[in-house]
Scaffold this motif. Structure first.
Motif, PDB file in Angstrom:
ATOM      1  N   PHE A   1      44.314  44.797  28.919  1.00 11.82           N
ATOM      2  CA  PHE A   1      45.021  43.897  29.839  1.00 11.82           C
ATOM      3  C   PHE A   1      44.370  43.961  31.217  1.00 11.82           C
ATOM      4  O   PHE A   1      44.685  44.832  32.029  1.00 11.82           O
ATOM      5  N   VAL A   2      43.457  43.092  31.444  1.00 14.10           N
ATOM      6  CA  VAL A   2      42.783  43.044  32.743  1.00 14.10           C
ATOM      7  C   VAL A   2      42.873  41.608  33.256  1.00 14.10           C
ATOM      8  O   VAL A   2      42.727  40.658  32.489  1.00 14.10           O
ATOM      9  N   THR A   3      43.154  41.493  34.517  1.00 15.30           N
ATOM     10  CA  THR A   3      43.312  40.159  35.101  1.00 15.30           C
ATOM     11  C   THR A   3      42.234  39.910  36.143  1.00 15.30           C
ATOM     12  O   THR A   3      42.003  40.742  37.023  1.00 15.30           O
TER      13      THR A   3
ATOM     14  N   GLU B   1      45.336  50.286  27.796  1.00 16.85           N
ATOM     15  CA  GLU B   1      45.756  49.389  28.879  1.00 16.85           C
ATOM     16  C   GLU B   1      44.607  48.489  29.328  1.00 16.85           C
ATOM     17  O   GLU B   1      44.838  47.468  29.970  1.00 16.85           O
ATOM     18  N   TYR B   2      43.381  48.863  28.956  1.00 13.88           N
ATOM     19  CA  TYR B   2      42.259  48.032  29.375  1.00 13.88           C
ATOM     20  C   TYR B   2      42.061  46.801  28.501  1.00 13.88           C
ATOM     21  O   TYR B   2      41.105  46.056  28.678  1.00 13.88           O
TER      22      TYR B   2
ATOM     23  N   ASN C   1      41.423  43.497  38.287  1.00 23.87           N
ATOM     24  CA  ASN C   1      42.213  44.701  38.526  1.00 23.87           C
ATOM     25  C   ASN C   1      41.757  45.911  37.713  1.00 23.87           C
ATOM     26  O   ASN C   1      42.404  46.954  37.755  1.00 23.87           O
ATOM     27  N   ALA C   2      40.643  45.789  37.048  1.00 20.46           N
ATOM     28  CA  ALA C   2      40.002  46.968  36.448  1.00 20.46           C
ATOM     29  C   ALA C   2      38.553  46.603  36.145  1.00 20.46           C
ATOM     30  O   ALA C   2      38.271  45.490  35.700  1.00 20.46           O
TER      31      ALA C   2
HETATM   32  C1  LIG Z   1      46.231  43.912  35.686  1.00 15.43           C
HETATM   33  O1  LIG Z   1      47.252  43.053  36.155  1.00 15.43           O
HETATM   34  C2  LIG Z   1      48.102  42.556  35.143  1.00 15.43           C
HETATM   35  C3  LIG Z   1      49.064  41.597  35.780  1.00 15.43           C
HETATM   36  O2  LIG Z   1      48.467  40.389  36.054  1.00 15.43           O
HETATM   37  C4  LIG Z   1      48.822  43.682  34.467  1.00 15.43           C
HETATM   38  O3  LIG Z   1      49.646  43.190  33.435  1.00 15.43           O
HETATM   39  C5  LIG Z   1      47.807  44.649  33.892  1.00 15.43           C
HETATM   40  O4  LIG Z   1      48.458  45.739  33.328  1.00 15.43           O
HETATM   41  C6  LIG Z   1      46.845  45.093  34.977  1.00 15.43           C
HETATM   42  N1  LIG Z   1      45.791  45.876  34.322  1.00 15.43           N
HETATM   43  C7  LIG Z   1      45.406  47.079  34.729  1.00 15.43           C
HETATM   44  C8  LIG Z   1      44.357  47.754  33.923  1.00 15.43           C
HETATM   45  O5  LIG Z   1      45.872  47.615  35.720  1.00 15.43           O
END
Ligand SMILES: *[C@@H]1O[C@H](CO)[C@@H](O)[C@H](O)[C@H]1NC(C)=O
Length: 276
Positions: free
Chosen positions: A114-116, A111-112, A46-47
């Motif tokens: 947190f990447v899934t 926020e980066y 997601n990023a």
């Molecule tokens: C990617 O997805 C997760 C949920 O699985 C979320 O917590 C996170 O903020 C997202 N990261 C970005 C950069 O959008």
């Protein structure tokens, strides 16, 4: 439909050979067939560094403590670049080459951390191992490995934390100290074993979902259930940066730290995926 195949998610293809070359006798009983499912998996993140155009990142490990850093070695990632070496899409992680996926630089936003990454194996498999390999960055600090049958409901397989105390504070799980070990077929442990800063590059993370579990020789329904997955998720929650460590390493070079920190690298994770 259930496929009794031992599965390994490998982060880099050249390690595929390493794993296949040393099959464990225990796994042979449970997983007689060895498959590389990498080619059949769908992968998503997601990023990704450069997904909206060119971004600059600098490679931490090229900054050698004690030496001046006149020209940090910086490069560009750009999903639209004509040069494939600048493109670091998540498909790189499973394409069988040495190319890598790269998360966006933390300098672009916390926020980066947190990447899934989500993998869809497109069928249910018994997954025996998940192996992630970092590329030119340290391994991630805090993260969760999860699995799912339906792609909606995910369960944790294992937690990884930068310290044993964070196992408790972040994930509310008593840390498994030292080498990961398992006392139940479906035990979900938290370990700091694979979140160390070193090696700064090419670190590997081996997660055994089968080996070392009580019923490995004669798998229980619990073990079969625990290892069944179609979807696998890597939820990064804290990229390992050299920030704090560099403060120590380079305390005599304040300018160096500033330069360096402001041009912070992202974690680069290479996730070629093979399934054994
Ligand atoms: C990617 O997805 C997760 C949920 O699985 C979320 O917590 C996170 O903020 C997202 N990261 C970005 C950069 O959008």
């Amino acid at each position: 439909m259930r496929h009794l195949v031992a599965s390994v998610l490998l982060i880099s293809l050249f390690h595929f050979g390493l794993v296949v070359g040393q099959p464990n006798a225990n796994e042979r009983g449970l997983f007689p067939v060895i498959f590389n499912l990498a080619a059949n998996a769908l992968i998503d993140a997601n990023a990704t560094c450069g997904e909206n155009g060119a971004e600059t990142y600098c490679k931490l490990v090229e900054h050698i403590p004690g030496r001046p850093v006149p020209n940090p070695q910086c490069r560009v990632c750009d999903a639209y670049s004509l040069n494939p070496r600048n493109r670091h899409s998540v498909e790189n992680a499973i394409d069988g080459t040495n190319s890598w996926w790269q998360s966006p630089p933390i300098s672009n936003g916390l926020e980066y951390h947190f990447v899934t990454i989500t993998l869809d194996l497109q069928q249910i498999f018994q997954v025996a191992y998940v192996i992630l390999k970092a590329a030119n960055s340290p391994r991630p600090g805090n993260w969760v490995l999860e699995k799912s049958i339906d792609g909606i409901n995910f369960q944790p397989w294992q937690y990884y934390a930068m310290s044993d105390s964070e196992c408790l504070s972040l994930y509310n799980i008593q840390p498994t100290i030292g080498n990961p070990h398992y006392s139940a077929d479906d035990e979900v442990i938290c370990t700091s074993f694979y979140s160390k800063l070193n090696p700064l590059e090419n670190g590997e993370i081996h997660t055994s979902l089968v080996n070392g579990r009580p019923s490995v020789l004669n798998p229980s329904s619990t073990l079969l259930e625990f290892t069944s997955a179609r979807f696998i998720r890597v939820r990064l929650q804290r990229i390992r940066t050299l920030n704090a460590d560099l403060m120590t390493l380079t305390s005599n070079e304040p300018g160096y730290v500033d330069t360096f920190v402001s041009r912070r690298v992202s974690t680069i994770i290479r996730i070629p995926m093979s399934v054994l």
